[in-house]
Structure formats: structure tokens, C-alpha cells
Design a protein around this motif. Structure first.
Motif, PDB file in Angstrom:
ATOM      1  N   SER A 147       0.821  -1.217   0.000  1.00 19.92           N
ATOM      2  CA  SER A 147       0.000   0.000   0.000  1.00 19.92           C
ATOM      3  C   SER A 147       0.854   1.267   0.000  1.00 19.92           C
ATOM      4  N   GLU A 150       1.346   2.267  -3.601  1.00 21.61           N
ATOM      5  CA  GLU A 150       0.137   2.890  -4.129  1.00 21.61           C
ATOM      6  C   GLU A 150       0.006   4.321  -3.621  1.00 21.61           C
ATOM      7  N   ASP A 151       0.241   4.531  -2.332  1.00 23.33           N
ATOM      8  CA  ASP A 151       0.139   5.874  -1.759  1.00 23.33           C
ATOM      9  C   ASP A 151       1.137   6.828  -2.402  1.00 23.33           C
ATOM     10  N   LEU A 154      -0.315   7.920  -5.695  1.00 26.80           N
ATOM     11  CA  LEU A 154      -1.452   8.815  -5.483  1.00 26.80           C
ATOM     12  C   LEU A 154      -0.981  10.215  -5.079  1.00 26.80           C
ATOM     13  N   ALA A 162      -7.642   6.007  -5.838  1.00 28.20           N
ATOM     14  CA  ALA A 162      -7.273   4.681  -5.341  1.00 28.20           C
ATOM     15  C   ALA A 162      -7.951   3.576  -6.140  1.00 28.20           C
ATOM     16  N   ASP A 197      -5.468  -5.574  -5.268  1.00 31.74           N
ATOM     17  CA  ASP A 197      -4.219  -5.104  -4.683  1.00 31.74           C
ATOM     18  C   ASP A 197      -3.495  -6.199  -3.913  1.00 31.74           C
TER      19      ASP A 197
END
Length: 209
Positions: A147, A150-151, A154, A162, A197
């Protein structure tokens, strides 16, 4: 019984081949973290992508036509195959010309575009996403939750949501960031079959050599 029929129908949709070119709903752009791919596969193959003279980070694995459920592949098209020069020219963002050829053969033909236009669109999609610069500064391998990657995407891509990105893992390594686009390359929500994910909390992320 209905559940079995539904599962079979979805499996066929996902693995179908030979569809008509140009018939799809959106694109998935797959970005592969090159140091991890080299550790898992590329070094053993002696891939030029992994040669120390390069400094590949996120490379373009491919731009994939996608259905809302499943995907087309190896489509029937009248478009001519790319020349070796065309595929070789993609090595700067795809690692090797061989990958570019494979992506055209399996996915590019389904776009309904000429090979020249497909590769141009692939470059445009790749350039439209900011790859998190912080990840290029690592000096040692780290273990982190998927994660976090991914953050990081973003944070540096204000138009990305997301639901429009998924991070995949392979053999305990971060594998890819997959980002979804409309046919006109606007960021959009991914289909449910793409939004899977990686949930690892200790995935390996290797530094650029």
C-alpha cells in the motif's frame, strides 16, 4: 449451478483470444519495477534490461485493452506488424525491443490502431503518469507494505484515485503498478477484476543498481 455457469463465463471472457481489433472498453497500463523483475527473472535470462549500464526504474510493461470484465488478446487485425526498428525504439521505456514486440502481438493488435500509433499512445500514457521520484533514491532493498507504493503514486498524481490503480506482487516482491485509462487516456476507475491489490506488509522493493 448458476454460480458454476457464471464462473465459466467469466473465465472464458478473461482468457478469450482472437477477438476483433478495436472492441474493448478501456486501457490498463502496467508499470513494472525493473530491479525487482531483474531479481526475479531478468538476471537469470541475461536480459539487457538488467545490464548495470541502464538505470531503469518503472518501465512500461504494456498498455492493455481491457473489457469491463476480462480482456481481449491476440486479436484479428489488418494492421501491419511493427519493424524491428520500431520495437527497438521502445527499449528506452520498455527495457527491450523484444518486450515491445510481444506486447504488440498480444495486446497492441487489440487496440485497433496501427503499430506506430499504438506505440505512440503507449508513450503518451507512460509520460502522463509521474513515477514517484523518492523510490529511485533507495540505496538498499527494503520491505514495506504494498500500500505504500500505491500511496506514493497517489501523492504525485492528483488526478489518480485509489480505485484507478492497483499494485501487484510476485514471490514476495512488488511487481507492478497498474493504472487504468479511458480510450482517450483520462484516468478512470479500474474494473473489479483489475482491482486486486497485493496485501503483503513485507514486500521487497529493490533499489536501482
Amino acid at each position: 449451478m448458476r454460480a458454476v455457469i457464471f464462473w465459466l463465463a467469466m473465465s472464458c471472457a478473461a482468457w478469450a483470444e482472437g477477438e476483433r481489433a478495436g472492441e474493448f472498453d478501456y486501457y490498463v497500463m502496467a508499470l513494472s519495477w525493473s530491479p525487482n523483475w531483474c531479481a526475479l527473472e531478468g538476471d537469470a535470462r541475461g536480459s539487457d534490461q538488467c545490464d548495470p549500464r541502464h538505470d531503469h526504474g518503472w518501465i512500461l510493461h504494456g498498455l492493455w485493452p481491457q473489457f469491463e470484465q476480462g480482456w481481449p488478446s491476440y486479436c484479428n487485425t489488418s494492421a501491419r506488424n511493427p519493424s524491428r526498428g520500431q520495437t527497438g525504439a521502445m527499449a528506452d521505456i520498455m527495457g527491450t525491443g523484444g518486450l515491445a514486440w510481444h506486447q504488440w502481438k498480444k495486446h497492441g493488435r487489440c487496440s485497433g490502431l496501427s503499430s506506430e500509433d499504438y506505440f505512440a499512445l503507449s508513450r503518451e500514457a507512460y509520460a502522463s503518469v509521474t513515477r514517484p521520484p523518492l523510490l529511485r533514491r533507495l540505496e538498499e532493498p527494503v520491505k514495506l507494505p504494498a500500500s505504500v507504493i500505491e500511496d506514493a503514486f497517489l501523492e504525485v498524481n492528483p488526478d489518480l484515485r485509489a480505485t484507478g490503480i492497483t499494485i501487484t506482487c510476485k514471490k514476495q516482491y512488488i511487481q507492478e503498478a497498474r493504472i487504468c485509462f479511458t480510450k482517450s487516456l483520462e484516468m478512470r476507475q479500474c474494473g473489479v477484476d483489475v482491482r486486486r491489490d497485493c496485501d503483503q506488509n513485507d514486500a521487497v522493493f529493490a533499489p536501482i543498481r
